[in-house]
Write a protein that holds these residues in place. Structure first.
Motif, PDB file in Angstrom:
ATOM      1  N   GLY A  59       0.857  -1.254   0.078  1.00 40.81           N
ATOM      2  CA  GLY A  59      -0.011   0.068  -0.001  1.00 40.81           C
ATOM      3  C   GLY A  59       1.050   1.154  -0.110  1.00 40.81           C
ATOM      4  N   ASP A  60       0.234   2.246  -0.523  1.00 42.80           N
ATOM      5  CA  ASP A  60       0.998   3.527  -0.428  1.00 42.80           C
ATOM      6  C   ASP A  60       0.845   4.226   1.049  1.00 42.80           C
ATOM      7  OD1 ASP A  60       1.302   3.409  -3.080  1.00 42.80           O
ATOM      8  OD2 ASP A  60      -0.505   4.461  -3.615  1.00 42.80           O
ATOM      9  N   LYS A  61       2.101   4.956   1.141  1.00 41.47           N
ATOM     10  CA  LYS A  61       2.327   5.542   2.689  1.00 41.47           C
ATOM     11  C   LYS A  61       2.037   6.936   2.560  1.00 41.47           C
ATOM     12  CE  LYS A  61       5.624   6.207   6.234  1.00 41.47           C
ATOM     13  NZ  LYS A  61       7.002   6.136   6.551  1.00 41.47           N
ATOM     14  N   ILE A  62       1.039   7.579   3.294  1.00 45.86           N
ATOM     15  CA  ILE A  62       0.820   8.856   3.536  1.00 45.86           C
ATOM     16  C   ILE A  62       1.474   9.381   4.799  1.00 45.86           C
ATOM     17  CG2 ILE A  62      -0.975  10.675   3.466  1.00 45.86           C
ATOM     18  CD1 ILE A  62      -2.928   8.481   2.123  1.00 45.86           C
ATOM     19  N   GLU A  63       2.235  10.341   4.464  1.00 42.66           N
ATOM     20  CA  GLU A  63       2.972  10.949   5.849  1.00 42.66           C
ATOM     21  C   GLU A  63       1.963  11.518   6.759  1.00 42.66           C
ATOM     22  OE1 GLU A  63       6.129  10.522   6.445  1.00 42.66           O
ATOM     23  OE2 GLU A  63       6.509   9.419   4.641  1.00 42.66           O
ATOM     24  N   ALA A  64       2.552  11.601   7.897  1.00 44.36           N
ATOM     25  CA  ALA A  64       1.794  12.208   9.220  1.00 44.36           C
ATOM     26  C   ALA A  64       1.549  13.828   8.990  1.00 44.36           C
ATOM     27  CB  ALA A  64       2.405  12.046  10.293  1.00 44.36           C
ATOM     28  N   GLN A  65       0.581  14.475   9.101  1.00 44.91           N
ATOM     29  CA  GLN A  65       0.539  15.875   8.875  1.00 44.91           C
ATOM     30  C   GLN A  65       0.163  16.562  10.431  1.00 44.91           C
ATOM     31  OE1 GLN A  65      -2.431  16.607   5.659  1.00 44.91           O
ATOM     32  NE2 GLN A  65      -1.176  16.019   4.335  1.00 44.91           N
ATOM     33  N   PHE A  66       0.647  17.852  10.311  1.00 40.96           N
ATOM     34  CA  PHE A  66       0.479  18.632  11.557  1.00 40.96           C
ATOM     35  C   PHE A  66      -0.306  20.057  11.070  1.00 40.96           C
ATOM     36  CE2 PHE A  66       1.577  22.159  14.424  1.00 40.96           C
ATOM     37  CZ  PHE A  66       1.243  21.404  15.625  1.00 40.96           C
ATOM     38  N   GLY A  92      -4.281   2.947   3.737  1.00 37.15           N
ATOM     39  CA  GLY A  92      -5.404   3.285   4.351  1.00 37.15           C
ATOM     40  C   GLY A  92      -5.788   3.097   5.868  1.00 37.15           C
ATOM     41  N   LYS A  93      -4.641   2.528   6.297  1.00 38.20           N
ATOM     42  CA  LYS A  93      -5.003   2.158   7.837  1.00 38.20           C
ATOM     43  C   LYS A  93      -3.828   3.005   8.543  1.00 38.20           C
ATOM     44  CE  LYS A  93      -6.380  -2.522   7.493  1.00 38.20           C
ATOM     45  NZ  LYS A  93      -6.046  -3.849   7.730  1.00 38.20           N
ATOM     46  N   PRO A  94      -4.129   3.622   9.762  1.00 42.43           N
ATOM     47  CA  PRO A  94      -3.324   4.539  10.514  1.00 42.43           C
ATOM     48  C   PRO A  94      -1.884   3.794  11.063  1.00 42.43           C
ATOM     49  CG  PRO A  94      -5.338   4.829  11.626  1.00 42.43           C
ATOM     50  CD  PRO A  94      -5.559   3.851  10.277  1.00 42.43           C
ATOM     51  N   ILE A  95      -0.801   4.549  10.917  1.00 44.80           N
ATOM     52  CA  ILE A  95       0.286   3.674  11.311  1.00 44.80           C
ATOM     53  C   ILE A  95       1.019   4.712  12.379  1.00 44.80           C
ATOM     54  CG2 ILE A  95       0.485   2.076   9.657  1.00 44.80           C
ATOM     55  CD1 ILE A  95       2.918   3.992   8.437  1.00 44.80           C
ATOM     56  N   SER A  96       2.043   4.274  13.303  1.00 43.28           N
ATOM     57  CA  SER A  96       2.727   4.874  14.013  1.00 43.28           C
ATOM     58  C   SER A  96       4.131   5.477  13.317  1.00 43.28           C
ATOM     59  CB  SER A  96       2.826   4.573  15.446  1.00 43.28           C
ATOM     60  OG  SER A  96       3.393   3.357  15.346  1.00 43.28           O
ATOM     61  N   ILE A  97       4.508   6.367  13.304  1.00 42.74           N
ATOM     62  CA  ILE A  97       6.003   6.649  12.818  1.00 42.74           C
ATOM     63  C   ILE A  97       6.989   7.181  13.704  1.00 42.74           C
ATOM     64  CG2 ILE A  97       5.154   6.793  10.386  1.00 42.74           C
ATOM     65  CD1 ILE A  97       5.259   9.708  10.549  1.00 42.74           C
ATOM     66  N   ASP A  98       8.219   7.350  13.523  1.00 41.77           N
ATOM     67  CA  ASP A  98       9.134   8.045  14.323  1.00 41.77           C
ATOM     68  C   ASP A  98       9.702   9.095  13.483  1.00 41.77           C
ATOM     69  OD1 ASP A  98      10.504   4.814  15.307  1.00 41.77           O
ATOM     70  OD2 ASP A  98       9.044   6.126  16.574  1.00 41.77           O
ATOM     71  N   ILE A  99       9.898  10.219  14.247  1.00 46.37           N
ATOM     72  CA  ILE A  99      10.319  11.388  13.702  1.00 46.37           C
ATOM     73  C   ILE A  99      11.567  11.994  14.607  1.00 46.37           C
ATOM     74  CG2 ILE A  99       9.829  13.961  13.323  1.00 46.37           C
ATOM     75  CD1 ILE A  99       7.040  13.044  12.716  1.00 46.37           C
ATOM     76  N   LYS A 100      12.499  12.472  13.925  1.00 49.08           N
ATOM     77  CA  LYS A 100      13.755  13.230  14.505  1.00 49.08           C
ATOM     78  C   LYS A 100      13.564  14.650  14.205  1.00 49.08           C
ATOM     79  CE  LYS A 100      16.961   9.430  15.351  1.00 49.08           C
ATOM     80  NZ  LYS A 100      18.319   9.098  15.106  1.00 49.08           N
ATOM     81  N   PHE A 101      13.395  15.531  15.195  1.00 47.52           N
ATOM     82  CA  PHE A 101      13.304  16.957  14.837  1.00 47.52           C
ATOM     83  C   PHE A 101      14.267  17.856  15.472  1.00 47.52           C
ATOM     84  CE2 PHE A 101      11.558  21.091  16.114  1.00 47.52           C
ATOM     85  CZ  PHE A 101      10.951  21.708  15.100  1.00 47.52           C
ATOM     86  N   PRO A 102      15.227  18.298  14.393  1.00 43.89           N
ATOM     87  CA  PRO A 102      16.122  19.075  14.859  1.00 43.89           C
ATOM     88  C   PRO A 102      15.909  20.761  14.941  1.00 43.89           C
ATOM     89  CG  PRO A 102      16.470  19.015  12.508  1.00 43.89           C
ATOM     90  CD  PRO A 102      15.178  18.156  12.826  1.00 43.89           C
TER      91      PRO A 102
END
Length: 126
Positions: A30-37, A110-120
């Motif tokens: 499936g296609d991944k859609i990035e998290a949005q803020f 189409g299903k929510p997934i958790s992702i890790d982010i590194k924020f500088p």
């Protein structure tokens, strides 16, 4: 010779199936859609952090890196500082991340997934 052929015919399928069906293999479909803020990406999130951050806590120039997980419900979990300038600025960044509103979670298939982010965050000298 006949016994050797039978033995090879019995062993070969076992070897082939063990190569194909490894337990550690992960297949992502499936296609991944990035998290949005707030309808945007990391740029919108950066604007939020910069707007909430108390820069008087920063005593010297440097770089801080925070890591966190955007969970399937959009909340931030596992907030950690990977690199920090000093304690006061690190505590301030954690404070801002803890008050962050929920994100729209990333999705795969189409299903929510958790992702890790590194924020500088980079601080220049005054």
């Amino acid at each position: 010779m006949k016994q050797l052929t039978i033995l090879l015919l019995l062993i070969f399928p076992l070897i082939a199936s063990s190569q194909i069906g490894g337990e550690a293999e992960v297949y992502l479909t499936g296609d991944k859609i990035e998290a949005q803020f707030n309808g945007g990406g990391i740029e919108k999130f950066s604007e939020f952090v910069q707007g909430q951050f108390n820069y008087s806590k920063v005593k010297k120039a440097g770089r801080m890196i925070a890591s966190f997980t955007v969970d399937v419900d959009g909340s931030l979990k596992n907030i950690k500082l990977v690199q920090m300038i000093d304690v006061d600025s690190g505590v301030e960044l954690i404070r801002v991340l803890n008050k962050c509103p929920k994100w729209t979670p990333a999705k795969r298939g189409g299903k929510p997934i958790s992702i890790d982010i590194k924020f500088p965050m980079v601080f220049n000298s005054k």
